[in-house]
Design a protein around this motif. Sequence first.
Motif, PDB file in Angstrom:
ATOM      1  N   LEU B 109      -1.743  -2.298   7.144  1.00  0.00           N
ATOM      2  CA  LEU B 109      -0.368  -1.812   7.353  1.00  0.00           C
ATOM      3  C   LEU B 109       0.033  -0.398   7.352  1.00  0.00           C
ATOM      4  CD1 LEU B 109       2.110  -4.643   6.481  1.00  0.00           C
ATOM      5  CD2 LEU B 109       1.290  -4.527   8.505  1.00  0.00           C
ATOM      6  N   ARG B 113      -0.122   2.330  10.538  1.00  0.00           N
ATOM      7  CA  ARG B 113       1.017   2.970  10.606  1.00  0.00           C
ATOM      8  C   ARG B 113       1.140   4.313   9.894  1.00  0.00           C
ATOM      9  NH1 ARG B 113       4.632  -2.216   8.612  1.00  0.00           N
ATOM     10  NH2 ARG B 113       4.906  -2.895  10.787  1.00  0.00           N
ATOM     11  N   THR B 144       4.083   1.981   4.214  1.00  0.00           N
ATOM     12  CA  THR B 144       4.481   0.436   4.681  1.00  0.00           C
ATOM     13  C   THR B 144       5.229   0.313   5.846  1.00  0.00           C
ATOM     14  OG1 THR B 144       2.129  -0.954   3.739  1.00  0.00           O
ATOM     15  CG2 THR B 144       3.723  -2.317   4.219  1.00  0.00           C
ATOM     16  N   ASP B 145       6.473   0.367   4.930  1.00  0.00           N
ATOM     17  CA  ASP B 145       8.049   0.732   5.046  1.00  0.00           C
ATOM     18  C   ASP B 145       8.429  -1.164   5.722  1.00  0.00           C
ATOM     19  OD1 ASP B 145      10.268   1.295   5.895  1.00  0.00           O
ATOM     20  OD2 ASP B 145       9.468   1.294   8.056  1.00  0.00           O
ATOM     21  N   ASN B 146       7.323  -1.659   4.009  1.00  0.00           N
ATOM     22  CA  ASN B 146       8.007  -3.228   4.353  1.00  0.00           C
ATOM     23  C   ASN B 146       8.301  -3.509   2.985  1.00  0.00           C
ATOM     24  OD1 ASN B 146       7.388  -6.326   4.271  1.00  0.00           O
ATOM     25  ND2 ASN B 146       5.875  -6.040   5.807  1.00  0.00           N
TER      26      ASN B 146
END
Lengths: 207, 207
Positions: B109, B113, B144-146
């Motif tokens: 990821l 990204r 990762t922004d998750n």
Amino acid sequence: MTNTKVYLEIVKQLREMISADNLKSGDKIPSERELSERLNVGRSSVREALRALELLGLIETRRGEGTFIRDFRGNQLVQLLGTFILQDEKAKLDVIETKNLIEMDILWLVLKRADAKQLLKLKSLVESDQLTDDQFFYQLIELTDNYLFSRIWLILKDYHHSLSFKKVEYKRDSYLMLIEALVEKDEEKTLSAYRQLRNLSILTDKY
Amino acid sequence: MTNTKVYLEIVKQLREMISADNLKSGDKIPSERELSERLNVGRSSVREALRALELLGLIETRRGEGTFIRDFRGNQLVQLLGTFILQDEKAKLDVIETKNLIEMDILWLVLKRADAKQLLKLKSLVESDQLTDDQFFYQLIELTDNYLFSRIWLILKDYHHSLSFKKVEYKRDSYLMLIEALVEKDEEKTLSAYRQLRNLSILTDKY
DNA sequence: AAGATGGGTGTGGTCTGACCACTAAAAAAC
DNA sequence: GTTTTTTAGTGGTCAGACCACACCCATCTT
């Protein structure tokens, strides 16, 4: 004085008790009244601790019989967290993304470990149209022989359900192709089949 | 009659109440006595429900003030499950395997990204020797922004810690190589760097 | 002797009432 | 207006009382 709440202290005591006596799944723990006496606390406090552990899925309680250590399958936990958690749209996207990646991990493990016999058995299940999408993947996970992954996936599955998406349709052909790729131990083909199954473009920039 | 235990019913009611009134983190929920009256149950049952939710980290309780909805970050939950869960050797192996695969997902990821600027910032942190292995990966996860992945990884990290393995050493060079590979968006190199970092042979049959 | 019956006992499930410790807001005192 | 005191409300805990249920075992029936 007692800064820590009694019920938390009891939880702690229980943990120590369990590890000290090396108790395992299915074993019985002392009754509420006995714990109350042994720890010099009220029975209601004992119950608060036990109820909390029960909700966590760590123990199981049977009226008239007793309280037992459980073979924890993070069940209730999920339901709870699930409804409490997913509130914003961003979280939903995270769920999908995470579930997809985890599923690919699972495929990888299956590819490395499962033998043809197991896969063919799964194939026959698919051919008889007896599986939902969830069941299909759960079967795969079991071939993984990794309980932790199975737990994580189950949580994600429930999260995913609670999103109330369009129902996942049953793509028989995609499943069969996936199995075929796994039997052949072809990584590229496996990923490709999975992408098709999940309608992922190239699964690159989209994710 | 009442097949479902009262405290579970209360948990359910609370969830509905929260979602109906659209309560958010920090909001106050009715007092124990009021809930007891409104739901026609004993206060002790209300408390069992609240204590359970508290242990789950979903609510927070302040004596003399009241009970409040909490900004849940699966905290206690992890500690608890951790000590209760990892009992046999197989589970330990699962933890390691799962953590490694999740970390590779994260790298994927990040590779897709993160922009160079972010990565270079991380690089400078590594070069100043200010990060532990955990911190290094957590930094990556943030790119990762998750949030879900971050939660899962944090849990796995705690599991991993509770295994009391040999402490993970700080391999500065490996980190730098990993970052370099990420900047170049080179999948092969990234995986290779990760394998080296984690001492994974080829990461194929070993798993 | 073998089976069926029925208490006894122990267990969790729940409610009630009573204190305690603490907080915050209202009332009183200044 | 400010400070102090009181008061009402809240969670924390305990003790005791029933209830519903499961299990064991002595007893009764066959």
